[in-house]
Design an enzyme around this catalytic site. Structure first.
Site, PDB file in Angstrom:
ATOM      1  N   ASP A 113      18.388  14.837 -24.301  1.00  0.00           N
ATOM      2  CA  ASP A 113      18.983  14.797 -25.636  1.00  0.00           C
ATOM      3  C   ASP A 113      18.919  16.156 -26.323  1.00  0.00           C
ATOM      4  OD1 ASP A 113      20.261  13.660 -27.760  1.00  0.00           O
ATOM      5  OD2 ASP A 113      18.477  12.739 -28.617  1.00  0.00           O
ATOM      6  N   HIS A 172      26.452  20.513 -23.501  1.00  0.00           N
ATOM      7  CA  HIS A 172      26.369  19.698 -22.270  1.00  0.00           C
ATOM      8  C   HIS A 172      26.408  20.607 -21.044  1.00  0.00           C
ATOM      9  CE1 HIS A 172      26.729  16.322 -24.866  1.00  0.00           C
ATOM     10  NE2 HIS A 172      28.011  16.440 -25.106  1.00  0.00           N
ATOM     11  N   LEU A 212      12.760  13.863  -3.290  1.00  0.00           N
ATOM     12  CA  LEU A 212      12.879  13.281  -4.627  1.00  0.00           C
ATOM     13  C   LEU A 212      14.034  12.271  -4.689  1.00  0.00           C
ATOM     14  CD1 LEU A 212      12.155  13.524  -7.740  1.00  0.00           C
ATOM     15  CD2 LEU A 212      13.988  15.228  -7.861  1.00  0.00           C
TER      16      LEU A 212
HETATM   17  C1  IPE Z   1      22.615  14.500 -24.902  1.00  0.00           C
HETATM   18  O1  IPE Z   1      22.913  15.395 -25.913  1.00  0.00           O
HETATM   19  C2  IPE Z   1      23.741  14.299 -23.928  1.00  0.00           C
HETATM   20  C3  IPE Z   1      24.347  12.950 -23.932  1.00  0.00           C
HETATM   21  C4  IPE Z   1      23.895  11.905 -24.566  1.00  0.00           C
HETATM   22  C5  IPE Z   1      25.560  12.771 -23.154  1.00  0.00           C
HETATM   23  P1  IPE Z   1      23.611  14.911 -27.239  1.00  0.00           P
HETATM   24  O2  IPE Z   1      25.071  15.002 -27.037  1.00  0.00           O
HETATM   25  O3  IPE Z   1      23.097  13.562 -27.622  1.00  0.00           O
HETATM   26  O4  IPE Z   1      23.161  15.991 -28.290  1.00  0.00           O
HETATM   27  P2  IPE Z   1      22.795  15.746 -29.820  1.00  0.00           P
HETATM   28  O5  IPE Z   1      21.797  14.646 -29.891  1.00  0.00           O
HETATM   29  O6  IPE Z   1      24.068  15.390 -30.512  1.00  0.00           O
HETATM   30  O7  IPE Z   1      22.234  17.048 -30.253  1.00  0.00           O
HETATM   31 MG    MG Z   2      21.728  12.842 -28.919  1.00  0.00          MG
END
Ligand code: IPE
Ligand code: MG
Length: 223
Positions: free
Chosen positions: A2, A19, A114
């Site tokens: 996250d 991402h 793994l």
């Molecule tokens: C995590 O990062 C990736 C996914 C859930 C796909 P986020 O996209 O949730 O990033 P924030 O929480 O908005 O910063």
């Molecule tokens: Mg998030």
């Protein structure tokens, strides 16, 4: 995994760049787990709730995950990593992505290092619902329903319950991750956003885990 979006926005980048940056963290963590002998690593890549995001971001995530699998599965295979998936394979998951998942499972299925499980279109409640459906469809009488029986109907019955769950980016929630499986897991929350979480952060987390006293509802020294 996250905090990708906030990490990117704080740098004036698009959420999708976050991402992209998370890929590096994932591979550092995979390598580090491999190095220290962690047998099972499960990563939450896309939740049953993530469909609620803007269409463009959902499309990006679907394409990005597919692309990542194709670009990096050979490398995972060479590292002796066994790749698996948990989650619902419903109509929302493109057929082409499911095909790439199946190819990756097949390519790596006999690997002995793994086990990397990717939770995709995964929800902990959905997993329990799906297990209950299978059990009811099999006609098992109510009095025969046990915890072990439910465990055998989860998406991957061979996956051990996690010892440690790490949530990055300063959110103190479970957010529907492995609800059944994490009953006795150690939970670790870190402010580090996923794109900055790597080998070193994992080692810190593992050291903290080693200092925890796990009693599983018993008492110290109790048998
Ligand atoms: C995590 O990062 C990736 C996914 C859930 C796909 P986020 O996209 O949730 O990033 P924030 O929480 O908005 O910063
Ligand atoms: Mg998030």
């Amino acid at each position: 995994m996250d905090g990708n979006g906030r990490w990117a926005q704080a740098r004036g980048l698009a959420r999708t760049d976050g991402h992209r940056a998370g890929e590096h963290s994932l591979f550092e963590v995979v390598e580090a787990c491999d190095e220290v002998g962690v047998g099972w690593l499960t990563v939450y890549a896309f939740s049953t709730e993530n469909w609620k995001r803007p269409k463009d971001e959902v499309r990006f995530l679907l394409n990005f995950n597919q692309d990542l699998l194709v670009r990096r599965r050979q490398e995972l295979h060479e590292r002796n990593v066994r790749v698996r998936f948990v989650g619902r394979r419903d109509w929302r998951v493109p057929k082409r992505l499911i095909a790439r998942m199946d190819e990756t499972i097949e390519l790596t299925k006999d690997n002995t290092g793994l086990t990397l499980t990717i939770a995709f279109n995964y929800g902990g409640r959905a997993e329990i619902v799906d297990a209950v459906k299978l059990i009811m469809a099999s006609g098992v009488p109510a009095e025969k329903v046990t915890e072990a029986l439910i465990g055998r109907h989860l998406y991957d019955p061979s996956m051990p319950d996690p010892d440690l769950v790490i949530r990055t980016s300063g959110e103190y929630r479970i957010s529907n991750f492995l609800l059944w499986e994490l009953a006795y897991s150690e939970l670790l929350f870190t402010d580090t956003p996923w794109p900055e979480f790597g080998r070193d952060a994992l080692m810190v987390a593992l050291a903290e885990y080693q200092g925890r006293d796990r009693r599983f509802g018993g008492v110290d020294g109790g048998g």
